[in-house]
Motif scaffolding. Structure first.
Motif, PDB file in Angstrom:
ATOM      1  N   UNK A  22      11.245 -30.254   6.310  1.00 28.45           N
ATOM      2  CA  UNK A  22      12.382 -30.121   7.223  1.00 28.45           C
ATOM      3  C   UNK A  22      13.404 -31.230   6.983  1.00 28.45           C
ATOM      4  N   UNK A  23      12.916 -32.453   6.757  1.00 28.09           N
ATOM      5  CA  UNK A  23      13.824 -33.557   6.466  1.00 28.09           C
ATOM      6  C   UNK A  23      14.489 -33.382   5.102  1.00 28.09           C
ATOM      7  N   UNK A  24      13.727 -32.876   4.132  1.00 36.44           N
ATOM      8  CA  UNK A  24      14.315 -32.643   2.811  1.00 36.44           C
ATOM      9  C   UNK A  24      15.394 -31.572   2.867  1.00 36.44           C
ATOM     10  N   UNK A  25      15.216 -30.595   3.756  1.00 37.80           N
ATOM     11  CA  UNK A  25      16.255 -29.574   3.918  1.00 37.80           C
ATOM     12  C   UNK A  25      17.571 -30.204   4.340  1.00 37.80           C
ATOM     13  N   UNK A  26      17.505 -31.208   5.226  1.00 35.71           N
ATOM     14  CA  UNK A  26      18.738 -31.883   5.646  1.00 35.71           C
ATOM     15  C   UNK A  26      19.344 -32.688   4.501  1.00 35.71           C
ATOM     16  N   UNK A  27      18.507 -33.408   3.768  1.00 31.97           N
ATOM     17  CA  UNK A  27      19.023 -34.253   2.691  1.00 31.97           C
ATOM     18  C   UNK A  27      19.485 -33.430   1.485  1.00 31.97           C
ATOM     19  N   UNK A  28      18.991 -32.206   1.356  1.00 31.30           N
ATOM     20  CA  UNK A  28      19.416 -31.385   0.219  1.00 31.30           C
ATOM     21  C   UNK A  28      20.869 -30.950   0.314  1.00 31.30           C
ATOM     22  N   UNK A  29      21.470 -31.140   1.473  1.00 32.74           N
ATOM     23  CA  UNK A  29      22.890 -30.787   1.607  1.00 32.74           C
ATOM     24  C   UNK A  29      23.775 -31.685   0.749  1.00 32.74           C
ATOM     25  N   UNK A  30      23.320 -32.910   0.475  1.00 28.04           N
ATOM     26  CA  UNK A  30      24.148 -33.836  -0.325  1.00 28.04           C
ATOM     27  C   UNK A  30      24.297 -33.337  -1.760  1.00 28.04           C
ATOM     28  N   UNK A  31      23.191 -33.107  -2.516  1.00 26.15           N
ATOM     29  CA  UNK A  31      23.396 -32.559  -3.868  1.00 26.15           C
ATOM     30  C   UNK A  31      24.002 -31.168  -3.862  1.00 26.15           C
ATOM     31  N   UNK A  32      23.732 -30.394  -2.804  1.00 25.05           N
ATOM     32  CA  UNK A  32      24.332 -29.068  -2.727  1.00 25.05           C
ATOM     33  C   UNK A  32      25.857 -29.147  -2.656  1.00 25.05           C
ATOM     34  N   UNK A  33      26.370 -30.039  -1.832  1.00 22.69           N
ATOM     35  CA  UNK A  33      27.825 -30.204  -1.736  1.00 22.69           C
ATOM     36  C   UNK A  33      28.415 -30.727  -3.040  1.00 22.69           C
ATOM     37  N   UNK A  34      27.709 -31.623  -3.727  1.00 18.14           N
ATOM     38  CA  UNK A  34      28.202 -32.137  -5.005  1.00 18.14           C
ATOM     39  C   UNK A  34      28.291 -31.022  -6.048  1.00 18.14           C
ATOM     40  N   UNK A  35      27.276 -30.168  -6.098  1.00 23.79           N
ATOM     41  CA  UNK A  35      27.301 -29.052  -7.050  1.00 23.79           C
ATOM     42  C   UNK A  35      28.426 -28.088  -6.705  1.00 23.79           C
ATOM     43  N   UNK A  36      28.629 -27.844  -5.425  1.00 23.65           N
ATOM     44  CA  UNK A  36      29.723 -26.950  -5.015  1.00 23.65           C
ATOM     45  C   UNK A  36      31.076 -27.535  -5.410  1.00 23.65           C
ATOM     46  N   UNK A  37      31.237 -28.850  -5.251  1.00 25.32           N
ATOM     47  CA  UNK A  37      32.503 -29.485  -5.642  1.00 25.32           C
ATOM     48  C   UNK A  37      32.735 -29.400  -7.149  1.00 25.32           C
ATOM     49  N   UNK A  38      31.681 -29.598  -7.935  1.00 31.18           N
ATOM     50  CA  UNK A  38      31.827 -29.520  -9.389  1.00 31.18           C
ATOM     51  C   UNK A  38      32.217 -28.108  -9.818  1.00 31.18           C
ATOM     52  N   UNK A  39      31.519 -27.132  -9.304  1.00 35.08           N
ATOM     53  CA  UNK A  39      31.827 -25.742  -9.668  1.00 35.08           C
ATOM     54  C   UNK A  39      33.194 -25.318  -9.155  1.00 35.08           C
ATOM     55  N   UNK A  40      33.571 -25.815  -7.982  1.00 38.55           N
ATOM     56  CA  UNK A  40      34.901 -25.501  -7.455  1.00 38.55           C
ATOM     57  C   UNK A  40      35.991 -26.157  -8.281  1.00 38.55           C
ATOM     58  N   UNK A  41      35.726 -27.365  -8.792  1.00 36.26           N
ATOM     59  CA  UNK A  41      36.711 -28.026  -9.653  1.00 36.26           C
ATOM     60  C   UNK A  41      36.917 -27.254 -10.953  1.00 36.26           C
ATOM     61  N   UNK A  42      35.850 -26.702 -11.488  1.00 34.76           N
ATOM     62  CA  UNK A  42      35.975 -25.929 -12.728  1.00 34.76           C
ATOM     63  C   UNK A  42      36.616 -24.571 -12.500  1.00 34.76           C
TER      64      UNK A  42
END
Length: 621
Positions: A22-42
């Motif tokens: 459950x705690x990892x689910x919360x912390x996984x939002x950080x790399x998820x947002x970074x991946x979304x930003x990278x793909x959105x930039x491309x």
């Protein structure tokens, strides 16, 4: 001495691992947002804003990325389905989170669940975004690393606390093996994407079109419509005629495949959770039975409550056995519903393609456009919820039916009362047979004496024209009072059949359980119909083929115009760049039309001011 299973449950009941999912689910939002930003930039934006808009500073970067096309995606269907399957444990976490909101105010629970749903969706967004991104090389690396992170964390969580306090040994493995299987598939899929994109990047392999506008099965469907139907149909096998026939001209969209895969895994997890609850209740009942036995022993089986206690113990024992036995038929019923819903989806969509709407209620022939768009967004979630709650309802009903069978047939035989059961059963069957016989006799008398003869020997039945009217009036009068009592039984049978069918079909979202005229109150069926109409309007093979022909003709005309313009303006000397020629034409236009200088936006800088002064001088001269 305690058994090995009980000792394992006690040891792992207080197991606290280093990894909290459950705690990892919360912390996984950080790399998820970074991946979304990278793909959105491309991702490039197709329509850039004007210069006076603040988003103009971003250029054509940071486009909107989508997880998957919920309407017209037919490629990589199983990859998207497995990606949905990887979210199953967190989807079930939302159910458990809903049961833990007792401390939250009642009016705020819907918002808390909405935030939880957004969190689960955002944490698994990179799986879908990396599968659907056009930049295969980068997205495959990001998707592989993100899937590997989830896989490693899940493995650590399992290895630290493999057992549990309900099922005992390997309880965590039982819960998480479907997610591990889905994550392993995603790792292989992203690795395959990386190798293929790397070969294309190095020039070792040609790049193919990933998502054609017109799918192959849609083109085959249109070709099939244009062919003459065969004179003799092919003989179908028993499986094709009774169960399912594969159609090469039809494919299920990714949304249906993903919904089915996720529903299967969630149903499995729901059954496991239900069995854990059963184990907890069974242990509590065992303690209660021990107290009852100690009471009986204290009164030497001579107390006034001893017969009642024995009956309660028997009821508890039978209920536990019936509940375990009915798990299999209830689960098989829901699994068959999932396959049947897919078959009904194909049947209903193909009927809509043919213009046939008679299988739908009349009020659903022209549904609301906004309601249909909202329906396709909520269908997948509702389908899974209907299957889960439908399984629970079906399981309860089957358990009640099992208790009725046990108390009416099995237990009397065990208690040497089989003859009485057979006598009562025979009397009941005889009574029902007499009632049904009298009803059939009424029909036979009406057909033989109160209808006029056939007008032709070809007619299948007599015409609806009365004969022997005086006898018919006496017949109706004397049976009037009997049919009042018969109608009471018919009413009760109607209620019983409606309850059984309603509970049995509660998981079927493709079929309404409401009476005719009240189908609009069935929100699940409305979602089903709205989803069908959206797919019908956006994936109709004839419409898609027509648009494909128009787009292909437009591209050919644009290519011909470009070639003709290039041939017309091509100079006889050496080739020059088009940019100086365009600037020269711009200069000519502005000299001939000086008023355009006042309306034209100029770039800040000394060069543009000198250019404007030269143009003003040329225009004055």
């Amino acid at each position: 001495m305690m058994s090995t299973n009980e000792r394992t449950r006690q040891l792992n009941g207080t197991c606290a691992g280093l990894v909290d999912m459950e705690l990892f689910l919360h912390y996984s939002l950080i790399p998820s947002l970074l991946i979304i930003l990278v793909l959105s930039f491309l991702q490039r934006r197709e329509h850039c804003k004007q210069r006076d808009d603040t988003s103009y500073l971003l250029g054509n970067y940071f486009g909107i990325i989508i997880p998957l096309d919920f309407v017209g995606t037919f490629s990589n269907r199983w990859s998207y389905g497995i990606a949905f399957g990887a979210t199953a444990n967190n989807v079930m976490f939302l159910f458990s989170e809903g049961s833990q909101l007792l401390r939250t105010p009642q009016w705020a629970r819907a918002f808390v669940l909405l935030i939880g749903g957004f969190e689960v969706g955002l944490s698994h967004f990179p799986f879908f975004a990396c599968l659907s991104s056009e930049f295969r090389l980068v997205s495959s690396i990001l998707g592989f690393l993100y899937s590997l992170t989830w896989f490693v964390v899940t493995i650590l969580h399992i290895t630290q606390c493999p057992h549990g306090q309900f099922l005992g040994r390997y309880e965590t493995v039982i819960f998480y093996w479907p997610s591990l299987l889905c994550l392993s598939f995603l790792l292989g899929r992203f690795l395959y994407m990386f190798v293929k994109s790397l070969r294309i990047y190095l020039g070792w392999e040609l790049q193919t079109e990933e998502k054609p506008f017109l799918e192959i099965h849609q083109a085959e469907h249109v070709k099939q419509l244009l062919r003459k139907p065969p004179l003799q149909e092919k003989k179908k096998s028993w499986f094709q005629s009774r169960i399912y026939e594969w159609d090469p001209c039809f494919q299920f969209p990714s949304r249906m495949i993903g919904t089915t895969v996720l529903a299967f895994i969630c149903l499995y997890l729901f059954i496991v959770i239900e069995f854990c609850v059963f184990v907890y209740v069974r242990d509590a009942l065992d303690v209660f039975e021990g107290e009852l036995e100690s009471y009986i022993a204290s009164v030497n089986q001579t107390g006034t409550l001893t017969p009642v206690i024995l009956q309660v113990k028997e009821l508890i024992k039978i209920s536990k056995g019936v509940w375990v036995v009915t798990i299999l038929p209830a689960s098989l019923t829901c699994v068959s519903y999932l396959f049947h819903i897919l078959a009904c989806y194909r049947k209903h969509v193909k009927r809509l393609w043919a213009g046939n709407k008679h299988f739908l209620p009349l009020k659903f022939h022209s549904p609301s456009s906004s309601g249909s768009v909202a329906a396709i967004a909520r269908y997948s979630g509702w389908q899974i919820a209907y299957i889960l709650w439908g399984y629970l309802v079906i399981h309860v009903v089957q358990s009640l039916c099992g208790l009725v069978i046990m108390y009416s047939l099995v237990l009397p035989v065990i208690h040497n009362q089989g003859l009485e059961v057979l006598r009562g059963l025979g009397i009941g069957i005889l009574t029902i047979s007499i009632v049904l016989g009298l009803m059939i006799l009424q029909v036979c008398i009406a057909g033989s004496f109160f209808l006029q003869p056939k007008m032709s020997t070809v007619d299948k039945q007599k015409p609806l024209a009365l004969n022997n009217r005086k006898m018919f009036h006496n017949f109706s009068y004397f049976l009037f009072f009997y049919n009042v009592l018969l109608g009471l039984g018919a009413c009760l049978s109607r209620l019983l059949i409606s309850c059984i069918l309603g509970t049995w079909l509660i998981a079927r979202i493709d079929r309404t359980i409401m009476q005719k005229g009240y189908e609009g109150a069935d929100m699940g069926f409305r979602a089903w119909v709205g989803m069908l109409y959206v797919d019908h309007y956006h994936t109709h093979p004839v419409l898609v083929s027509f648009c494909h022909i128009l787009l292909r003709g437009l591209r050919e005309r644009q290519l011909q115009q470009a070639l003709s313009c290039g041939h017309l303006y091509q100079p006889a000397g050496p080739r020059t760049s088009a940019r100086p020629r365009t600037r020269w034409r711009l200069l000519q236009t502005l000299i001939n039309n000086p008023r355009l200088l006042m309306l034209r936006k100029s770039k800040p800088g000394p060069g543009s001011q000198e250019f404007t002064q030269i143009l003003l001088t040329c225009s004055k001269s």
